[in-house]
Design an enzyme around this catalytic site. Structure first.
Site, short mmCIF file in Angstrom:
data_model
loop_
_atom_site.label_atom_id
_atom_site.label_comp_id
_atom_site.label_asym_id
_atom_site.label_seq_id
_atom_site.Cartn_x
_atom_site.Cartn_y
_atom_site.Cartn_z
N ARG A 130 -8.00 5.10 0.23
CA ARG A 130 -8.68 4.18 -0.67
C ARG A 130 -8.80 4.82 -2.06
NH1 ARG A 130 -10.17 -1.17 -1.19
NH2 ARG A 130 -12.39 -1.46 -1.58
N THR A 403 -4.18 -8.65 -1.05
CA THR A 403 -4.09 -7.44 -0.27
C THR A 403 -2.93 -7.75 0.63
OG1 THR A 403 -6.47 -7.09 -0.43
CG2 THR A 403 -5.41 -6.15 1.50
N THR A 421 -3.78 -2.56 -0.83
CA THR A 421 -4.25 -3.55 -1.81
C THR A 421 -4.31 -2.99 -3.21
OG1 THR A 421 -6.01 -5.17 -2.25
CG2 THR A 421 -6.71 -2.98 -1.55
N ASN A 423 -6.44 -5.11 -4.85
CA ASN A 423 -7.62 -5.97 -4.89
C ASN A 423 -7.24 -7.39 -5.29
OD1 ASN A 423 -10.23 -6.63 -4.40
ND2 ASN A 423 -11.07 -5.77 -6.25
N ASP A 445 -14.94 -3.70 -6.06
CA ASP A 445 -15.45 -3.64 -4.68
C ASP A 445 -16.72 -2.79 -4.57
OD1 ASP A 445 -13.76 -5.41 -3.52
OD2 ASP A 445 -12.43 -3.94 -2.63
N SER A 474 -14.71 -1.28 1.33
CA SER A 474 -13.65 -2.26 1.57
C SER A 474 -13.96 -3.08 2.81
CB SER A 474 -12.33 -1.51 1.79
OG SER A 474 -11.32 -2.38 2.21
N GLY A 496 -7.35 -10.79 2.48
CA GLY A 496 -8.32 -11.88 2.42
C GLY A 496 -9.70 -11.48 1.92
N GLY A 497 -9.81 -10.31 1.26
CA GLY A 497 -11.11 -9.92 0.71
C GLY A 497 -12.16 -9.91 1.81
N1 GLY Z 1 -10.13 -5.27 -2.05
C1 GLY Z 1 -10.48 -5.89 -0.87
C2 GLY Z 1 -11.02 -4.95 0.14
O1 GLY Z 1 -10.73 -3.78 0.07
O2 GLY Z 1 -11.76 -5.34 1.00
#
Ligand code: GLY
Length: 594
Positions: A130, A403, A421, A423, A445, A474, A496-497
């Protein structure tokens, strides 16, 4: 023999890790024909009449290996690596770089991601690559003088976290790689030298055209001549190809030091960003223990913090286990009510408690325990929806979203699930001049203003406030499921966030509770609830009107989405060893096996 057996051992560490690689590839599957797609068992299940993806769709089947990604070219790269004798990990690394070229809205070298791995001998592990907040980041960096949120966490140079993808792929290769690193980066270089534009690629550029015009380098890169690339034309990315060559030749130094790093820092200086050489040089990816929990006898391994995915899924799964969903009936009002009520409680806790455990205390053991879930779900009523205003956090403490996910299983039984991702679609919209890749806007995020919603409407707390070097929370949930006999059963994940966790969980419910085929599980319409806003979402035409009415009668505010939700890439291992895969038709991906 596979190349890892014959490849020269590089270092003592490599020699030790070679033992792990050996475990990763040892147990070869017998040579038998796979089941034909129409022989794959499926559930007797009906989707709503107007639902666009059929319940009788057939999966792709194969015996030796399977790759499911959102893009046909990336899947071809992955399956070729498997054919060349590579493992699922080799294919995963090659696919990651390929997606950075052919799927720039989400695939990346300027972002980050998560990987969950299960080796053929049953070892599971997780890799956290990340992004991190730059060292100069501050808690209130996205607030204006009045303390109001600005759009700087979403758009432009300041939105970018320190990218993790290249280091993540390097770490993955150091531990589990079988083919040489260079061979895994090379296919992406070929694609960056030029690939034929397909509808999927053109559509993604077309859909974000206005945003892509905001920054000169981005416009020149993705709208050559000011136009969306034409179908059938060759799309070339020479600067990205040069960056990938540096990564091929010198590994992470080709990104975090030298010319690429200089170009990133120069881009930051041009746009008032804050990522420095020190940020890049200090970036690390971390191997972590996955969150592992059981659901109706199946074992689910998913991503630990800095993702909320595994822990939140464990909490919702344990709550849901209190009901026999199959008895309630698939997408009956009662079944949907149970899911929504457990999700609103799980997201309430997620938003308040979960964050980067390298920085803050998180009561993770209790969060994922069946005991806590029993307490947390004790007030779920089958008679009425609990308003989210009445659902506070139950614990105290001392991802247009873009993502992408891909799933890979090889002939030896190794499985890799990756979600990566930048984002938002095309991230911060900033392309690094001279280096040809987009930077993420992952800083959004974080809870840029704790207690206020981010772009996904998630209202997160102090735990996830910005701190230098911290990873933003995330929802990405690459997930691997084994059956009660502890055999590899299902690999799943999605973009899908904030909807990622509920989407992945629904694929598991579909196959475990309802015996759906992998195609049915992916095609099935999806629902979502995330505590706040207090709304139960469903995909366009994804619920029968009578079900919506019954849910409203229970007190749910039910909201139809304009379009669809998620882009699942799933692989199921059938009892005879056949690999059956379904790439989500929602965005037009491709599963390929051999
Ligand atoms: N950017 C979306 C996530 O990491 O959940």
């Amino acid at each position: 023999m596979t190349p890892s057996w014959t490849r020269p051992i590089r270092t003592t560490r490599a020699a030790l890790l070679g033992l792990i690689t050996l475990a990763f590839i040892a147990c070869e599957a017998p040579e038998r024909a796979p089941l034909a797609p129409d022989e794959v068992p499926r559930a007797a299940i009906d989707f709503p009449d107007d639902w666009r993806f059929p319940a009788d769709a057939l999966p792709v089947t194969a015996r030796n290996g399977m790759v499911s990604t959102t893009d046909a070219l990336a899947s071809e790269v992955g399956v070729q690596i498997l054919r060349d004798g590579g493992t699922a990990m080799d294919a995963a690394i090659a696919v990651s770089f390929a997606l950075a070229v052919v799927n720039p809205s989400a695939g990346n070298i300027g972002g980050g991601g998560f990987m969950v791995v299960r080796t053929a001998d049953g070892e599971t592990t997780a890799l956290d690559y990340r992004e991190k907040a730059p060292l100069a980041a501050t808690r209130d960096m996205y607030l204006d003088d009045e303390g109001e949120l600005t759009d700087r966490s979403v758009l432009g140079h300041l939105a970018a976290g320190v990218p993790g993808t290249v280091m993540g792929m390097w770490e993955a290769h150091q531990r589990y790689g079988s083919l040489p690193w260079e061979a895994l980066v090379e296919p992406a270089i070929d694609l960056a030298d030029g690939f034929e534009v397909a509808e999927r690629f053109a559509r993604s550029i077309r859909g974000s055209r206005t945003a892509l015009e905001l920054f000169d380098t981005t416009r020149e890169t993705f709208l050559p001549g000011g136009e969306v690339p034409e179908l059938g034309s060759t799309f070339r990315q020479p600067e990205l190809a040069a960056t990938l060559r540096r990564i091929r030749d010198t590994g992470p130094d080709g990104f975090y030091r030298g010319e690429t790093a200089d170009l990133i820092v120069a881009e930051m200086e041009r746009g008032n960003g804050i990522i420095t050489h020190e940020d890049l040089e200090r970036y690390t990816a971390e191997w972590r223990d996955p969150i592992t929990f059981t659901y109706r006898g199946y074992t689910v391994s998913s991503m630990p913090p800095s993702s909320s995915g595994g822990a939140t899924m464990a909490l919702m799964a344990h709550m849901v286990e209190g009901w026999d969903l199959a008895e309630l009936g698939w997408h009956s009002p009662e079944m949907i009510h149970v899911l929504a009520e457990s999700w609103r409680r799980a997201y309430s806790d997620r938003n308040q408690v979960l964050a980067d455990t390298d920085f803050v205390e998180v009561p993770l053991d209790r969060f994922v325990s069946a005991e806590y879930a029993a307490e947390r779900g004790a007030d779920i009523s089958m008679e009425r929806a609990t308003p989210s205003s009445e659902v506070g956090p139950g614990l105290e403490v001392g991802e247009g979203t873009q993502t992408t996910h891909y799933s890979i299983v090889d002939r030896y039984g190794n499985a890799v699930a990756v979600t990566t991702t930048i984002n938002s679609s095309f991230g911060s919209k900033v392309t690094v001049e001279g280096a040809g890749f987009l930077l993420n806007n992952e800083m959004d995020d974080f809870a840029a203003k704790p207690g206020f919603p981010n772009q996904f409407g998630l209202v997160q707390g102090e735990q996830n406030a910005i701190e230098p070097g911290k990873r933003m929370l995330s929802a990405m949930s690459p997930t691997i499921v084994t059956n009660p006999a502890d055999e590899l059963f299902f690999v799943s994940g999605t973009p899908g966030g904030s909807t990622i966790i509920t989407t992945v969980f629904q694929t598991i419910v579909n196959v475990v509770d309802f015996g759906m085929s992998v195609s049915q599980a992916v095609h099935a319409p999806r629902i979502h609830h995330q505590h706040l806003p207090d709304q139960l979402y469903y995909e366009n035409q994804g619920l029968h009107p009578s079900v919506v009415e019954a849910l409203e009668a229970l007190g749910h505010t039910v909201q139809q989405r304009g379009g669809t939700s998620g882009d699942v890439q799933a692989i199921m291992v059938l009892p005879d060893g056949t690999l059956a895969a379904q790439s989500d038709p929602r965005l037009g991906g491709t599963a390929l096996g051999y």
